[in-house]
Design a protein around this motif. Structure first.
Motif, PDB file in Angstrom:
ATOM      1  N   ARG A  43       0.829  -1.210   0.000  1.00 32.92           N
ATOM      2  CA  ARG A  43       0.000   0.000   0.000  1.00 32.92           C
ATOM      3  C   ARG A  43       0.872   1.272   0.000  1.00 32.92           C
ATOM      4  O   ARG A  43       0.558   2.248  -0.675  1.00 32.92           O
ATOM      5  CB  ARG A  43      -0.932   0.001   1.217  1.00 32.92           C
ATOM      6  N   LYS A  44       1.946   1.238   0.757  1.00 35.16           N
ATOM      7  CA  LYS A  44       2.832   2.406   0.845  1.00 35.16           C
ATOM      8  C   LYS A  44       3.452   2.730  -0.509  1.00 35.16           C
ATOM      9  O   LYS A  44       3.647   3.911  -0.852  1.00 35.16           O
ATOM     10  CB  LYS A  44       3.935   2.127   1.873  1.00 35.16           C
ATOM     11  N   ASN A  45       3.763   1.699  -1.302  1.00 31.08           N
ATOM     12  CA  ASN A  45       4.465   1.901  -2.569  1.00 31.08           C
ATOM     13  C   ASN A  45       3.591   1.711  -3.803  1.00 31.08           C
ATOM     14  O   ASN A  45       4.087   1.735  -4.929  1.00 31.08           O
ATOM     15  CB  ASN A  45       5.650   0.927  -2.641  1.00 31.08           C
ATOM     16  N   ASN A  46       2.285   1.511  -3.563  1.00 30.68           N
ATOM     17  CA  ASN A  46       1.345   1.277  -4.670  1.00 30.68           C
ATOM     18  C   ASN A  46       1.715   0.034  -5.480  1.00 30.68           C
ATOM     19  O   ASN A  46       1.654   0.026  -6.718  1.00 30.68           O
ATOM     20  CB  ASN A  46       1.267   2.512  -5.586  1.00 30.68           C
ATOM     21  N   TYR A  47       2.123  -1.038  -4.758  1.00 31.71           N
ATOM     22  CA  TYR A  47       2.408  -2.318  -5.381  1.00 31.71           C
ATOM     23  C   TYR A  47       1.198  -3.239  -5.219  1.00 31.71           C
ATOM     24  O   TYR A  47       0.377  -3.047  -4.309  1.00 31.71           O
ATOM     25  CB  TYR A  47       3.597  -3.016  -4.705  1.00 31.71           C
ATOM     26  N   PRO A  48       1.084  -4.292  -6.020  1.00 31.20           N
ATOM     27  CA  PRO A  48       0.087  -5.332  -5.741  1.00 31.20           C
ATOM     28  C   PRO A  48       0.491  -6.102  -4.477  1.00 31.20           C
ATOM     29  O   PRO A  48       1.659  -6.454  -4.301  1.00 31.20           O
ATOM     30  CB  PRO A  48       0.153  -6.244  -6.971  1.00 31.20           C
ATOM     31  N   ALA A  49      -0.458  -6.340  -3.590  1.00 38.67           N
ATOM     32  CA  ALA A  49      -0.223  -7.141  -2.382  1.00 38.67           C
ATOM     33  C   ALA A  49      -0.651  -8.576  -2.667  1.00 38.67           C
ATOM     34  O   ALA A  49      -1.803  -8.823  -3.046  1.00 38.67           O
ATOM     35  CB  ALA A  49      -1.019  -6.581  -1.208  1.00 38.67           C
ATOM     36  N   ALA A  50       0.269  -9.506  -2.505  1.00 36.21           N
ATOM     37  CA  ALA A  50      -0.011 -10.891  -2.903  1.00 36.21           C
ATOM     38  C   ALA A  50       0.475 -11.888  -1.861  1.00 36.21           C
ATOM     39  O   ALA A  50       1.347 -11.595  -1.041  1.00 36.21           O
ATOM     40  CB  ALA A  50       0.630 -11.186  -4.260  1.00 36.21           C
ATOM     41  N   VAL A  51      -0.105 -13.072  -1.923  1.00 30.85           N
ATOM     42  CA  VAL A  51       0.299 -14.199  -1.074  1.00 30.85           C
ATOM     43  C   VAL A  51       0.516 -15.401  -1.976  1.00 30.85           C
ATOM     44  O   VAL A  51      -0.270 -15.654  -2.902  1.00 30.85           O
ATOM     45  CB  VAL A  51      -0.786 -14.518  -0.021  1.00 30.85           C
ATOM     46  N   LEU A  52       1.585 -16.139  -1.719  1.00 30.53           N
ATOM     47  CA  LEU A  52       1.804 -17.425  -2.388  1.00 30.53           C
ATOM     48  C   LEU A  52       1.778 -18.520  -1.338  1.00 30.53           C
ATOM     49  O   LEU A  52       2.497 -18.460  -0.347  1.00 30.53           O
ATOM     50  CB  LEU A  52       3.135 -17.450  -3.137  1.00 30.53           C
ATOM     51  N   SER A  53       0.919 -19.517  -1.573  1.00 26.91           N
ATOM     52  CA  SER A  53       0.848 -20.661  -0.676  1.00 26.91           C
ATOM     53  C   SER A  53       0.676 -21.923  -1.513  1.00 26.91           C
ATOM     54  O   SER A  53       0.720 -21.866  -2.752  1.00 26.91           O
ATOM     55  CB  SER A  53      -0.296 -20.501   0.335  1.00 26.91           C
ATOM     56  N   PHE A  54       0.469 -23.055  -0.860  1.00 26.49           N
ATOM     57  CA  PHE A  54       0.573 -24.353  -1.537  1.00 26.49           C
ATOM     58  C   PHE A  54      -0.661 -25.218  -1.327  1.00 26.49           C
ATOM     59  O   PHE A  54      -1.296 -25.179  -0.276  1.00 26.49           O
ATOM     60  CB  PHE A  54       1.809 -25.103  -1.010  1.00 26.49           C
ATOM     61  N   HIS A  55      -0.982 -25.997  -2.342  1.00 26.19           N
ATOM     62  CA  HIS A  55      -2.087 -26.952  -2.276  1.00 26.19           C
ATOM     63  C   HIS A  55      -1.788 -28.112  -3.231  1.00 26.19           C
ATOM     64  O   HIS A  55      -1.395 -27.870  -4.363  1.00 26.19           O
ATOM     65  CB  HIS A  55      -3.402 -26.274  -2.673  1.00 26.19           C
ATOM     66  N   PRO A  56      -1.919 -29.361  -2.804  1.00 22.65           N
ATOM     67  CA  PRO A  56      -2.282 -29.815  -1.457  1.00 22.65           C
ATOM     68  C   PRO A  56      -1.131 -29.648  -0.469  1.00 22.65           C
ATOM     69  O   PRO A  56      -0.070 -29.127  -0.826  1.00 22.65           O
ATOM     70  CB  PRO A  56      -2.604 -31.293  -1.682  1.00 22.65           C
ATOM     71  N   HIS A  57      -1.339 -30.121   0.746  1.00 20.37           N
ATOM     72  CA  HIS A  57      -0.326 -30.016   1.793  1.00 20.37           C
ATOM     73  C   HIS A  57       0.947 -30.747   1.344  1.00 20.37           C
ATOM     74  O   HIS A  57       0.892 -31.877   0.858  1.00 20.37           O
ATOM     75  CB  HIS A  57      -0.855 -30.636   3.090  1.00 20.37           C
ATOM     76  N   PRO A  58       2.128 -30.117   1.491  1.00 15.03           N
ATOM     77  CA  PRO A  58       3.389 -30.732   1.052  1.00 15.03           C
ATOM     78  C   PRO A  58       3.640 -32.130   1.600  1.00 15.03           C
ATOM     79  O   PRO A  58       4.221 -32.973   0.903  1.00 15.03           O
ATOM     80  CB  PRO A  58       4.445 -29.742   1.565  1.00 15.03           C
TER      81      PRO A  58
END
Length: 307
Positions: A43-58
């Motif tokens: 938000r401070k830098n006007n970037y996209p805020a994203a999350v990377l996670s995994f499916h299924p459980h490792p």
């Protein structure tokens, strides 16, 4: 929030992404700290805020084992991330090919080429790539080489112990709902689809919603709970029974919810149930009449507690 699975990473056209990475298998306060930091930088830098996670459980792929019981389902994880203000959720399919990806390839081929990271935010115990060869030191070094920032967040503690999904599972197993809520930052919630049951409750004057749970949840002790229930973004009060209904000799565990002052047909609906307080343990009754009397007391207590 846009959900982008790994087969569709090429569709992502933004750049300078601020990305939080992790399993985030509980989305507890420790996980939230990492994600909120990524959102703040974005938000401070006007970037996209994203999350990377995994499916299924490792664990299911790497060790061929059943993963531990879930604290949140995939559906809940997506909803919670959206509520937090995440713009993009990258869901990486965890398969054998990904499990054998080397650290440098993960960074170059996925984080830089596809997600176009500017900043990466992770916890201080973050490990990645083949045989967990990647760690926060490697991430920092690769950041210097490839011109991205790596911010490392120290693990959050509560009562002199690290907040973790394992700790929350143990609290739930012990019936410590209030302690689990403190670590989660929200009541523990179980979601599922309303299916047709044996309709015993209806015949006794207490029609219940029988839930088919949407994942293999970490479950608290069997018994009756005062609950709050979300249906189509509306909240209702109820009493839920988790267990085997020993009065009727059930062989499979069930989760049934009686909604106070509720008359609608909700078969096929998705319900999310917040477990607020344990009322009593499950026990066998001598007769239906004795069970009905106890259910009336359970409902009265629930009404006094939550209404």
């Amino acid at each position: 929030m846009q959900v982008i699975t790994s087969k569709d990473y090429n569709s992502f056209k933004s750049d300078n992404t601020c990305l939080a990475i992790g399993a985030f298998d509980g989305l507890h306060k420790g996980h939230q700290l990492i994600i909120k930091r990524a959102i703040k930088i974005a938000r401070k830098n006007n970037y996209p805020a994203a999350v990377l996670s995994f499916h299924p459980h490792p664990l299911k792929i790497i060790a061929g084992k059943n993963p531990p019981p879930a604290v949140v389902s995939r559906h809940q994880k997506i909803s919670l991330l959206e509520e937090m203000g995440v713009d993009y959720y990258f869901e990486q399919e965890f398969n054998q090919e990904f499990a054998h990806l080397r650290a440098e390839d993960f960074i170059n081929n996925i984080l830089i080429d596809k997600i176009k990271v500017n900043t990466i935010v992770v916890g201080d115990d973050f490990r990645f790539a083949y045989k967990n060869e990647g760690n926060v030191d490697i991430l920092r070094e690769m950041g210097k080489i490839h011109n991205f920032k790596a911010e490392i967040i120290s693990q959050l503690h509560a009562s002199d112990d690290r907040i973790s999904s394992t700790r929350i599972r143990n609290l739930l197993k012990a019936g410590e709902l209030k302690q689990a809520k403190k670590l989660l930052g929200r009541p523990y919630q179980i979601c599922g689809e309303v299916i047709h049951g044996k309709k015993r409750g209806r015949k006794m004057g207490f029609p219940t919603a029988n839930l088919k749970l949407e994942t293999n949840y970490a479950l608290p002790p069997e018994g009756v709970y005062a609950v709050k229930v979300n249906i189509d973004q509306q909240e209702y009060i109820g009493a839920a029974n988790l267990g085997y209904n020993p009065t009727f000799n059930n062989q499979e565990i069930s989760f049934e919810v009686y909604l106070l002052d509720f008359k609608k047909d909700i078969y096929g609906k998705r319900l999310c149930v917040d477990l607020i307080e344990f009322i009593r343990g499950e026990r066998q009754f001598k007769s239906k009449e004795e069970l009905i009397e106890q259910m009336q007391q359970d409902i009265l207590y629930t009404r006094q507690l939550l209404c």
